[in-house]
Write an enzyme that holds these catalytic residues in place. Structure first.
Site, short mmCIF file in Angstrom:
data_model
loop_
_atom_site.label_atom_id
_atom_site.label_comp_id
_atom_site.label_asym_id
_atom_site.label_seq_id
_atom_site.Cartn_x
_atom_site.Cartn_y
_atom_site.Cartn_z
CB SER A 84 8.68 5.92 -2.42
OG SER A 84 9.40 6.19 -1.26
CG ASP B 173 12.52 3.57 4.07
OD1 ASP B 173 12.83 3.27 5.24
OD2 ASP B 173 11.46 4.15 3.78
N PRO C 136 0.85 -1.19 0.00
CG PRO C 136 -0.12 -1.16 2.13
CD PRO C 136 0.74 -1.98 1.23
CB ALA D 27 1.06 2.02 4.19
N GLY D 28 4.19 3.46 5.06
CA GLY D 28 5.38 3.24 5.88
C GLY D 28 6.09 1.93 5.56
CB ALA E 43 10.82 -1.16 -2.63
C1 MEV Z 1 10.81 5.98 7.12
O1 MEV Z 1 10.58 4.66 6.66
C2 MEV Z 1 11.81 5.98 8.25
C3 MEV Z 1 12.14 7.33 8.86
O2 MEV Z 1 13.06 7.08 9.93
C4 MEV Z 1 12.73 8.28 7.85
C5 MEV Z 1 14.12 7.88 7.41
O3 MEV Z 1 14.83 7.16 8.13
O4 MEV Z 1 14.53 8.33 6.31
C6 MEV Z 1 10.90 7.97 9.48
#
Ligand code: MEV
Length: 319
Positions: free
Chosen positions: A106, A149, A98, A101-102, A108
């Site tokens: 993006s 990420d 999704p 959604a964390g 990947a």
């Molecule tokens: C985002 O998935 C993780 C954060 O710590 C931002 C980052 O590390 O670039 C919120």
């Protein structure tokens, strides 16, 4: 035609605090972003099925595209700077994650596209370059990414990451346990969440420095518990980590409620994951109970699924 894929991720411990130098642990999940690329007669076209958006470019990278496609143009610019000439091609990007959604969709997607394009060009990028090139995409998307990420999308597995250092594989002995990922359905902007936390940290650094040190100490302890297979201890640390993230303002009433419901239904611990202010909550549970816990939160109206830890990193697919 070339296809490359890269995994999404959840951050087990340390998000946000990692932006300012603490360590964090991420694991690759069983959902992947994919990029298919093939040569074309002229120009460059990139279509993103999930974003419902496209970029139409000439070989000098001028053209028309919305801001959501800018990361992929940044990837091409970074490739050009590394000596990859730009060749006419068509690319289709898809993602099982999704959006917003964390779960690292993006990053990947940028990794998968950089790998597919470099392979189409005849020399697929290695891990380090793939990380650097895709990070240019993430900079456009999020302003101040720590790189975690991208690191996990490239390498896969479970890694401990500190900004500016190579990611290090973490040993995980959690057989018999499962991760539950719950999507709150609240969409959020990583950029705004990251900027908000950094502003708070700058204004109150004397106090917040202690939270950054605590987050780093949680990561230190979690590395030991992961390799010892101590799921109960990890659950407790997840709860503490959620508290730290609430303290810096990235939890919401819904994320708190989901975390409570997961714990009440028998999870060993739960926390928001990624940028927060929406997005997903993760929990760890004994494998035999995980499905029932997921059903409980589904009954409350949330999407929930189970995932193992440590999915494989970026790779070229045979099609
Ligand atoms: C985002 O998935 C993780 C954060 O710590 C931002 C980052 O590390 O670039 C919120």
């Amino acid at each position: 035609m070339i296809e490359a894929s890269a995994p999404g991720k959840v951050i087990l411990f340390g998000e946000h605090f990692v932006v300012k130098g603490s360590r964090a642990i991420a694991t690759a999940v069983d959902l992947r972003a994919r990029a298919r690329a093939e040569r074309a007669e002229r120009g460059i076209s990139i279509d993103s099925a999930n974003l419902g958006s496209s970029a139409r470019l000439s070989l000098d990278l001028s053209g028309t595209y919305g801001p959501e496609m800018a990361p992929y143009v940044a990837v091409l610019r970074a490739l050009r700077e590394r000596g990859y000439s730009l060749i006419p091609h068509r690319a289709l990007l898809t993602s099982e994650m999704p959006l917003s959604a964390g779960l690292g969709s993006s990053a990947a997607s940028s990794v998968a596209y950089a790998l597919a394009y470099s392979a189409l060009h005849g020399s697929p990028l290695g891990e380090r370059e793939l990380f650097e090139v895709s990070l240019e995409g993430e900079r456009v998307a999020h302003g101040n990414p720590s790189g975690i990420d991208n690191a996990i999308a490239v390498k896969g597995g479970t890694v401990v990451y500190r900004r500016g250092e190579a990611p290090r594989e973490v040993e995980v002995r959690l057989g018999g346990h499962s991760l539950i990922i719950v999507d709150s359905g609240e969409k959020r902007s990583t950029r705004e969440a990251v900027e908000g936390v950094l502003r708070l940290a700058d204004r109150h650094w004397r106090a917040l420095e202690k939270l950054y040190l605590a987050a780093d100490a949680i990561v230190e302890e979690a590395i030991a518990l992961l390799s010892a297979g101590d799921a109960e201890g990890l659950g407790e640390l997840m709860n503490v980590n959620h508290g730290l993230l609430s303290a810096v303002g990235v939890s919401t009433a819904k994320l708190d409620l989901i975390a409570h419901e997961l714990r009440r239904a028998g999870a060993l611990g739960a926390k928001l994951t990624g940028a927060g202010r929406g997005g997903c909550v993760i929990a760890i549970a004994q494998a035999g109970r995980a499905q029932r816990i997921a059903e409980h939160v589904k009954g409350l109206g949330y999407e929930a699924f189970l995932s193992g830890l440590g999915a494989p990193g970026a790779r070229l697919e045979t099609i």
